[in-house]
Enzyme design. Structure first.
Site, mmCIF file in Angstrom:
data_model
loop_
_atom_site.group_PDB
_atom_site.id
_atom_site.type_symbol
_atom_site.label_atom_id
_atom_site.label_comp_id
_atom_site.label_asym_id
_atom_site.label_seq_id
_atom_site.Cartn_x
_atom_site.Cartn_y
_atom_site.Cartn_z
ATOM 1 N N GLY A 1 -1.878 8.372 1.181
ATOM 2 C CA GLY A 1 -0.677 7.578 0.536
ATOM 3 C C GLY A 1 0.482 7.810 1.556
ATOM 4 O O GLY A 1 0.119 7.636 2.973
ATOM 5 N N ALA A 2 1.748 8.443 1.109
ATOM 6 C CA ALA A 2 2.636 8.562 2.108
ATOM 7 C C ALA A 2 2.624 9.264 3.207
ATOM 8 O O ALA A 2 3.302 9.471 4.184
ATOM 9 C CB ALA A 2 4.000 8.709 1.314
ATOM 10 N N GLY B 1 -4.995 0.535 1.808
ATOM 11 C CA GLY B 1 -6.156 1.134 2.277
ATOM 12 C C GLY B 1 -7.281 0.123 2.863
ATOM 13 O O GLY B 1 -8.055 0.578 3.862
ATOM 14 N N ASP B 2 -7.061 -1.173 2.539
ATOM 15 C CA ASP B 2 -7.984 -2.095 3.176
ATOM 16 C C ASP B 2 -7.496 -2.289 4.498
ATOM 17 O O ASP B 2 -8.365 -2.613 5.592
ATOM 18 C CB ASP B 2 -7.773 -3.550 2.313
ATOM 19 C CG ASP B 2 -8.305 -3.418 1.141
ATOM 20 O OD1 ASP B 2 -9.314 -2.569 0.395
ATOM 21 O OD2 ASP B 2 -7.703 -4.151 0.134
ATOM 22 N N SER C 1 -7.373 8.488 2.925
ATOM 23 C CA SER C 1 -5.934 8.006 3.151
ATOM 24 C C SER C 1 -5.236 8.803 2.103
ATOM 25 O O SER C 1 -5.607 8.978 0.965
ATOM 26 C CB SER C 1 -5.823 6.258 2.869
ATOM 27 O OG SER C 1 -6.613 6.166 1.652
ATOM 28 N N GLY D 1 -0.014 9.705 5.089
ATOM 29 C CA GLY D 1 -0.703 9.248 6.237
ATOM 30 C C GLY D 1 -2.181 9.497 6.067
ATOM 31 O O GLY D 1 -2.724 9.149 4.814
#
Lengths: 327, 327
Positions: free
Chosen positions: B238-239, B267-268, B236, B241
């Site tokens: 962040g912004a 993230g979950d 992951s 993707g």
């Protein structure tokens, strides 16, 4: 026995973090849980001084269950102490739990200690909502406890939601009817209303005193609070010590040197000092000296809200009590 | 059924304060309590998507009791829902509690939301100490749960004190022996060790990935993590993707526009998206699209850690999945 009332009892959590930075994520290094709320703090100090204390107020939920378990564990630890000194004697728990169970959940307070700066950031949850039936139930328990003839009663702290704003006025009146000396330590409207019921002592700090009297000068403000109904006004002035205005005189007291440390709980220790002197019928200057020495020993303690017994013993004879004069 | 493991479960508290100022005292305006820890968050998202989930890990003390009561209350609320859609169907609780009771106390986390800035300051208590006997007891329960044939198992979050650092490697091996697809979402040494046991998917963020591979460039780092043992690496970013490197290809995916909001739990939600796609045996690009859309719908949700269902439905078709090329 001395009775303390804590209507808005709390489970006090202390979190130690390396450095508190807003918007960051922190690993808490150490968590401490203990019974909190002013009246429970006062009882702990009185217990350490050797006085038997009964605590009442509201408790509920899982946080309340933890609070009661901690109280019971402390009582057991005290009972196990060898050669306990002071009025309570050994072998008897010094703090007796007479808290009243409610449906709501006892609030938590979180004190975040920044290990870099030494500062504490405080987060206080709102208290549980108290129903009119729960308030009535408390009044019954309170009357029953007054009937046991405590040497004094202390009414401490804020009111949880649902409790009438005139609650302390009611509790002061009940105590006076039962001829039990009563000390009130609260602020704002509950203090204003409580004053009118003529408590034996009120213990505001400088800010609370200014808030209800509109006068920033402590001696003038204390006399104003006295005119509003209190028989005696004991104002805590932070590092400047305390000021006491009673029917038969006015005194100020302070330790010889300003102390650095954590002021958390200093006010509660002062209340314990005043109550212990009241219970032993000491003259006002001696009560004031105890309050000031205990307060200073709390500021100097490495553990927030605890007082350092050795520091107290050392400071007590050094407290300077002077007649206060109207400015 | 999908199984999620949360060894360091938490009772998550959210405090709303008007403005957080270090060293000041704050009245908390609103307190929210909910079950926390990554695996429990993943289970909540899966439940909202209509999947039946079983949660396991450790739970203890009064905080653990509250956590379990909240899980039970949520399950009851879900059971009562009319016309529930998705694989679980209506009338069945979607999250089943198979947590293992331990002597220690479940940790709390406190998220302090500053209503002026919108920022959250996070305070995470350390977890309870787990004894070797408790760890053995957990392994027995875990094997029994694998024996029920879950569609997938997710191993999520940090390890509480006392749990062996190779714990996730053990749990990955057990799952692979039982032929259950296993996803690992952790960091540091537990991730490093877990990788060597050859999990089906690991889901690090960019920082965790760089930490174990020493490579800041995401695609290179993902391939390095794959060489260390993971069959697929879903990172992951962040912004930016997500990036996915599997045996049969590599893809990146993002929503068309950058979203403002609170990244807590994003993230979950991504893990829940990957697991749901795994359980339905979707192709990798579709799993990735779900993960990215759920993650973005969580960032946009007004409640931290929840995803907005309408936003998810709207975003899913707009996610752009592209073949990733080695830089």
């Amino acid at each position: 026995m001395i009775l303390t009332v804590t209507l808005n009892a709390a489970l006090d959590l202390t979190y130690r973090v390396p450095h508190l930075v807003p918007h960051a994520s922190h690993r808490v290094r150490e968590v401490t849980e203990r019974p909190g709320g002013k009246g429970l703090n006062v009882a702990r100090v009185l217990g350490a001084l050797g006085f038997r204390t009964t605590v009442t107020g509201f408790v509920g939920g899982e946080t309340g269950r933890v609070l009661r378990a901690l109280l019971a564990a402390n009582a057991e630890a005290e009972t196990g102490k060898e050669g306990a000194e002071g009025p309570a004697g050994g072998g008897t728990p010094r703090v007796t739990d007479a808290l009243v169970q409610v449906a709501g959940r006892t609030r938590r307070t979180v004190g975040v200690v920044d290990e870099t700066t030494g500062d504490t950031t405080q987060l206080n949850e709102p208290g549980p909502h108290i129903t009119p039936e729960e308030w009535d139930g408390f009044l019954t328990v309170y009357r029953e406890l007054l009937g046991r003839g405590p040497a004094a009663v202390a009414l401490c702290g804020s009111l949880p939601p649902g409790v009438p704003v005139g609650a302390y006025a009611t509790l002061v009146r009940e105590a006076r009817t039962a001829r039990i000396p009563v000390l009130l330590d609260t602020s704002g409207e509950p203090l204003r209303r409580g004053l009118a019921a003529r408590p034996d002592i009120v213990k505001p700090n400088a800010e609370e005193l200014a808030g209800i009297t509109g006068t920033a000068e402590p001696l003038r403000a204390a006399r104003a609070a006295q005119r509003r109904g209190a028989h005696a006004v004991a104002a805590s002035l932070g590092a400047d010590g305390m000021l006491l205005v009673a029917q038969d005189g006015a005194w100020s007291a302070a330790v010889p040197e300003r102390l650095a440390g954590n002021p958390t709980g200093a006010g509660d220790s002062a209340v314990a000092g005043l109550l212990s002197g009241l219970a032993e019928d000491l003259p006002w200057p001696d009560r004031l000296a105890r309050a000031v020495a205990l307060s200073a020993a709390t500021v100097r303690s490495p553990v927030a809200g605890e007082f350092d017994e050795a520091t107290y013993a050392q400071l007590l004879p050094s407290v300077r009590v002077r007649k206060a004069e109207t400015p």
